[in-house]
Design a protein around this motif. Structure first.
Motif, PDB file in Angstrom:
ATOM      1  N   ASN A 288       0.824  -1.208   0.000  1.00 23.74           N
ATOM      2  CA  ASN A 288       0.000   0.000   0.000  1.00 23.74           C
ATOM      3  C   ASN A 288       0.858   1.258   0.000  1.00 23.74           C
ATOM      4  OD1 ASN A 288      -2.609   1.364   0.201  1.00 23.74           O
ATOM      5  ND2 ASN A 288      -2.024   1.909   2.287  1.00 23.74           N
ATOM      6  N   GLN A 289       2.143   1.122  -0.128  1.00 25.08           N
ATOM      7  CA  GLN A 289       3.014   2.292  -0.152  1.00 25.08           C
ATOM      8  C   GLN A 289       2.853   3.011  -1.489  1.00 25.08           C
ATOM      9  OE1 GLN A 289       6.880   0.559   0.820  1.00 25.08           O
ATOM     10  NE2 GLN A 289       6.583   1.096   2.975  1.00 25.08           N
ATOM     11  N   ARG A 290       2.613   4.318  -1.435  1.00 27.95           N
ATOM     12  CA  ARG A 290       2.315   5.081  -2.656  1.00 27.95           C
ATOM     13  C   ARG A 290       3.274   6.240  -2.876  1.00 27.95           C
ATOM     14  NH1 ARG A 290       0.216   1.723  -5.520  1.00 27.95           N
ATOM     15  NH2 ARG A 290      -0.364   3.380  -6.972  1.00 27.95           N
ATOM     16  N   ARG A 291       4.239   6.422  -1.999  1.00 26.34           N
ATOM     17  CA  ARG A 291       5.199   7.491  -2.229  1.00 26.34           C
ATOM     18  C   ARG A 291       6.035   7.189  -3.471  1.00 26.34           C
ATOM     19  NH1 ARG A 291       8.625   8.322   3.057  1.00 26.34           N
ATOM     20  NH2 ARG A 291       8.540   6.045   3.010  1.00 26.34           N
ATOM     21  N   ARG A 292       6.617   8.212  -4.030  1.00 28.50           N
ATOM     22  CA  ARG A 292       7.479   8.036  -5.198  1.00 28.50           C
ATOM     23  C   ARG A 292       8.560   6.993  -4.891  1.00 28.50           C
ATOM     24  NH1 ARG A 292      10.857  12.852  -8.343  1.00 28.50           N
ATOM     25  NH2 ARG A 292      11.679  11.526 -10.041  1.00 28.50           N
ATOM     26  N   TYR A 293       8.809   6.146  -5.841  1.00 33.55           N
ATOM     27  CA  TYR A 293       9.778   5.047  -5.817  1.00 33.55           C
ATOM     28  C   TYR A 293       9.258   3.790  -5.122  1.00 33.55           C
ATOM     29  CZ  TYR A 293      12.830   9.139  -6.506  1.00 33.55           C
ATOM     30  OH  TYR A 293      13.375  10.320  -6.932  1.00 33.55           O
ATOM     31  N   THR A 294       8.206   3.901  -4.286  1.00 32.23           N
ATOM     32  CA  THR A 294       7.735   2.729  -3.522  1.00 32.23           C
ATOM     33  C   THR A 294       6.505   2.074  -4.128  1.00 32.23           C
ATOM     34  OG1 THR A 294       6.222   3.962  -2.065  1.00 32.23           O
ATOM     35  CG2 THR A 294       8.544   3.824  -1.384  1.00 32.23           C
ATOM     36  N   ASP A 295       5.900   2.702  -5.158  1.00 26.00           N
ATOM     37  CA  ASP A 295       4.620   2.228  -5.675  1.00 26.00           C
ATOM     38  C   ASP A 295       4.763   1.120  -6.727  1.00 26.00           C
ATOM     39  OD1 ASP A 295       5.799   4.057  -7.355  1.00 26.00           O
ATOM     40  OD2 ASP A 295       3.957   5.161  -7.819  1.00 26.00           O
ATOM     41  N   GLY A 296       5.937   0.563  -6.825  1.00 27.59           N
ATOM     42  CA  GLY A 296       6.179  -0.551  -7.744  1.00 27.59           C
ATOM     43  C   GLY A 296       7.498  -1.204  -7.411  1.00 27.59           C
ATOM     44  N   GLY A 297       7.946  -2.026  -8.309  1.00 33.18           N
ATOM     45  CA  GLY A 297       9.197  -2.736  -8.068  1.00 33.18           C
ATOM     46  C   GLY A 297       9.749  -3.314  -9.359  1.00 33.18           C
ATOM     47  N   LEU A 298      10.613  -4.261  -9.186  1.00 32.76           N
ATOM     48  CA  LEU A 298      11.266  -4.922 -10.304  1.00 32.76           C
ATOM     49  C   LEU A 298      11.012  -6.418 -10.179  1.00 32.76           C
ATOM     50  CD1 LEU A 298      13.217  -3.634 -12.484  1.00 32.76           C
ATOM     51  CD2 LEU A 298      15.076  -4.703 -11.203  1.00 32.76           C
ATOM     52  N   VAL A 299      10.752  -7.081 -11.281  1.00 37.34           N
ATOM     53  CA  VAL A 299      10.766  -8.539 -11.298  1.00 37.34           C
ATOM     54  C   VAL A 299      11.921  -8.961 -12.192  1.00 37.34           C
ATOM     55  CG1 VAL A 299       8.317  -8.769 -10.814  1.00 37.34           C
ATOM     56  CG2 VAL A 299       9.086  -8.727 -13.195  1.00 37.34           C
ATOM     57  N   ALA A 300      12.523 -10.085 -11.843  1.00 33.76           N
ATOM     58  CA  ALA A 300      13.741 -10.505 -12.543  1.00 33.76           C
ATOM     59  C   ALA A 300      13.590 -11.933 -13.028  1.00 33.76           C
ATOM     60  CB  ALA A 300      14.943 -10.391 -11.611  1.00 33.76           C
ATOM     61  N   SER A 301      13.891 -12.134 -14.288  1.00 32.64           N
ATOM     62  CA  SER A 301      13.960 -13.469 -14.868  1.00 32.64           C
ATOM     63  C   SER A 301      15.436 -13.789 -15.104  1.00 32.64           C
ATOM     64  CB  SER A 301      13.189 -13.516 -16.187  1.00 32.64           C
ATOM     65  OG  SER A 301      13.327 -14.777 -16.808  1.00 32.64           O
ATOM     66  N   VAL A 302      15.886 -14.886 -14.518  1.00 30.25           N
ATOM     67  CA  VAL A 302      17.291 -15.286 -14.650  1.00 30.25           C
ATOM     68  C   VAL A 302      17.338 -16.652 -15.323  1.00 30.25           C
ATOM     69  CG1 VAL A 302      19.434 -15.831 -13.441  1.00 30.25           C
ATOM     70  CG2 VAL A 302      17.961 -13.987 -12.591  1.00 30.25           C
ATOM     71  N   GLU A 303      17.938 -16.716 -16.493  1.00 31.29           N
ATOM     72  CA  GLU A 303      18.157 -18.002 -17.141  1.00 31.29           C
ATOM     73  C   GLU A 303      19.488 -18.558 -16.651  1.00 31.29           C
ATOM     74  OE1 GLU A 303      17.875 -19.918 -21.560  1.00 31.29           O
ATOM     75  OE2 GLU A 303      19.288 -18.257 -21.330  1.00 31.29           O
ATOM     76  N   ALA A 304      19.429 -19.720 -16.019  1.00 34.25           N
ATOM     77  CA  ALA A 304      20.632 -20.403 -15.535  1.00 34.25           C
ATOM     78  C   ALA A 304      20.965 -21.520 -16.522  1.00 34.25           C
ATOM     79  CB  ALA A 304      20.401 -20.971 -14.138  1.00 34.25           C
ATOM     80  N   VAL A 305      22.200 -21.534 -16.988  1.00 34.48           N
ATOM     81  CA  VAL A 305      22.625 -22.502 -18.002  1.00 34.48           C
ATOM     82  C   VAL A 305      23.791 -23.308 -17.447  1.00 34.48           C
ATOM     83  CG1 VAL A 305      23.470 -22.829 -20.358  1.00 34.48           C
ATOM     84  CG2 VAL A 305      21.932 -20.917 -19.839  1.00 34.48           C
ATOM     85  N   ARG A 306      23.624 -24.617 -17.428  1.00 34.65           N
ATOM     86  CA  ARG A 306      24.700 -25.518 -16.997  1.00 34.65           C
ATOM     87  C   ARG A 306      25.297 -26.184 -18.224  1.00 34.65           C
ATOM     88  NH1 ARG A 306      26.181 -30.704 -16.042  1.00 34.65           N
ATOM     89  NH2 ARG A 306      27.314 -31.164 -14.100  1.00 34.65           N
ATOM     90  N   HIS A 307      26.577 -25.905 -18.449  1.00 38.71           N
ATOM     91  CA  HIS A 307      27.279 -26.481 -19.588  1.00 38.71           C
ATOM     92  C   HIS A 307      27.852 -27.846 -19.216  1.00 38.71           C
ATOM     93  CE1 HIS A 307      27.125 -22.742 -21.965  1.00 38.71           C
ATOM     94  NE2 HIS A 307      27.230 -22.140 -20.786  1.00 38.71           N
ATOM     95  N   PRO A 308      28.076 -28.721 -20.204  1.00 37.34           N
ATOM     96  CA  PRO A 308      28.745 -29.992 -19.914  1.00 37.34           C
ATOM     97  C   PRO A 308      30.068 -29.724 -19.197  1.00 37.34           C
ATOM     98  CG  PRO A 308      27.917 -29.981 -22.155  1.00 37.34           C
ATOM     99  CD  PRO A 308      27.732 -28.586 -21.631  1.00 37.34           C
ATOM    100  N   GLY A 309      30.299 -30.431 -18.124  1.00 44.37           N
ATOM    101  CA  GLY A 309      31.469 -30.167 -17.300  1.00 44.37           C
ATOM    102  C   GLY A 309      31.149 -29.349 -16.069  1.00 44.37           C
TER     103      GLY A 309
END
Length: 360
Positions: A288-309
């Protein structure tokens, strides 16, 4: 001379035939990546997508907005964002409230929220709730145990706060396997707002000695990579502090590939290259925070890749989300950009975009 050349050619052909294994041509030596000890064709890399959201808060106006008579409906809150969460192999949020079955709900400074919030998180696609934050003791021992029991009921994994020593041994670190890869998640908080940790329960505090032991155990278990979720930093400050940078470096030295921060309630900068990701603060996912900078956020998608070895690589995609009133709907750009929203939305997008100069 002609007869001699014929004899030499015959000898070469005979040698070639003798050096070819029965049943087919000679074995091909496939290029071997670093660390690969197998034989034959090198298998393709393994990939999984992790999705991270910020603080899931429940101020009292949010609870009342979800009320439907004697029950609550949080589905509209997550509806626009749910496709992103469900598309990921693993979705993680910071649950910054406690859950109660008593029917007496409270907001700041002591958060106690309806248990159906856990159902809504599950239905939206959340797989893991990290619990170590400054509000985890708001409901006392009952709040901790009810929160964990409700997450268990909904099939949501959890770590950072533990109902008892058995829960601690089972979920610290939290070991998971997705897409053929094993990962460990650890979670710690700077504090609990001065509230004592209830007897019999356990809260992971930021303590580098304890953290080093946890990370050593995770590495020894043979996981492919480690994720650390930290409740740290200073509230409402848009830049990470020296302590956060020092702790992020410590985590990297101890084998952590992905660091996700919470607590400031505003988005802070992030760092990413092919070998690690640090998100200093994702800000609020919903509040419920509505002050500037607090009224949203960031979502992050991280692709993790494991190579052979075993070598790991990471690729980060960060996306701003904004909380719309009424209803506290979390809006990603694909929804928000099609709607007539207040000027605050455009300001939020500009603020996040200029934070790192990446034009989000």
């Amino acid at each position: 001379m002609r007869i001699r050349r014929i004899h030499i050619l015959a000898a070469v052909v005979f040698a070639a035939v003798c050096c070819t294994p029965a049943g087919g041509p000679a074995r091909r030596d496939w290029p071997q990546p670093a660390g690969w000890t197998g034989t034959g064709r090198v298998p393709p890399p393994q990939r999984m997508t992790l999705w991270f959201g910020g603080d899931v808060m429940q101020h009292l106006p949010q609870v009342e907005a979800a009320r439907r008579g004697e029950t609550f409906d949080y589905e509209p809150v997550f509806a626009a964002l749910a496709p992103r969460m469900r598309a990921a192999d693993l979705a993680v949020v910071n649950l910054e409230t406690t859950l109660t079955r008593r029917g007496h709900y409270t907001g700041y400074p002591l958060f106690r929220s309806p248990t159906v919030l856990a159902d809504a998180l599950r239905d939206a696609g959340v797989d893991v709730a990290v619990l170590a934050n400054n509000h985890c003791c708001d409901g006392g021992a009952e709040g901790i145990r009810t929160t964990i029991a409700e997450l268990d009921r909904c099939g949501i994994h959890h770590t950072g706060v533990f109902a008892d020593s058995t829960d601690y041994k089972r979920n610290n670190p939290l070991y998971l396997k997705y897409c053929g890869m094993r990962l460990a998640i650890v979670n710690y908080t700077y504090g609990t707002n001065g509230m004592p940790v209830p007897a019999g329960t356990i809260v992971n505090r930021i303590d580098t000695v304890r953290m080093a032991a946890d990370l050593s155990a995770a590495r020894a278990s043979g996981v492919d990579f480690i994720v650390a979720c930290l409740h740290w930093g200073n509230e409402y400050e848009r830049r990470e502090n020296a302590g956060q940078r020092t702790l992020a470096a410590f985590l990297r030295r101890h084998g952590v590939g992905v660091v996700v921060g919470s607590h400031p309630h505003v988005v802070q900068p992030w760092e990413a290259d092919s070998s690690h990701v640090v998100l200093y603060s994702l800000g609020n996912l919903v509040s419920n925070q509505r002050r500037r900078y607090t009224d949203g956020g960031l979502v992050a998608s991280v692709e993790a890749v494991r190579h052979p070895g075993g070598r790991m690589n990471y690729r980060l995609e960060a996306t701003p989300v904004w909380v719309s009133l009424p209803g506290y709907r979390i809006l990603p750009p694909e929804a928000a950009d099609t709607m007539a929203l207040p000027a605050a939305y455009g300001l939020f997008r500009t603020d996040v975009g200029t934070l790192t100069g990446n034009g989000l």
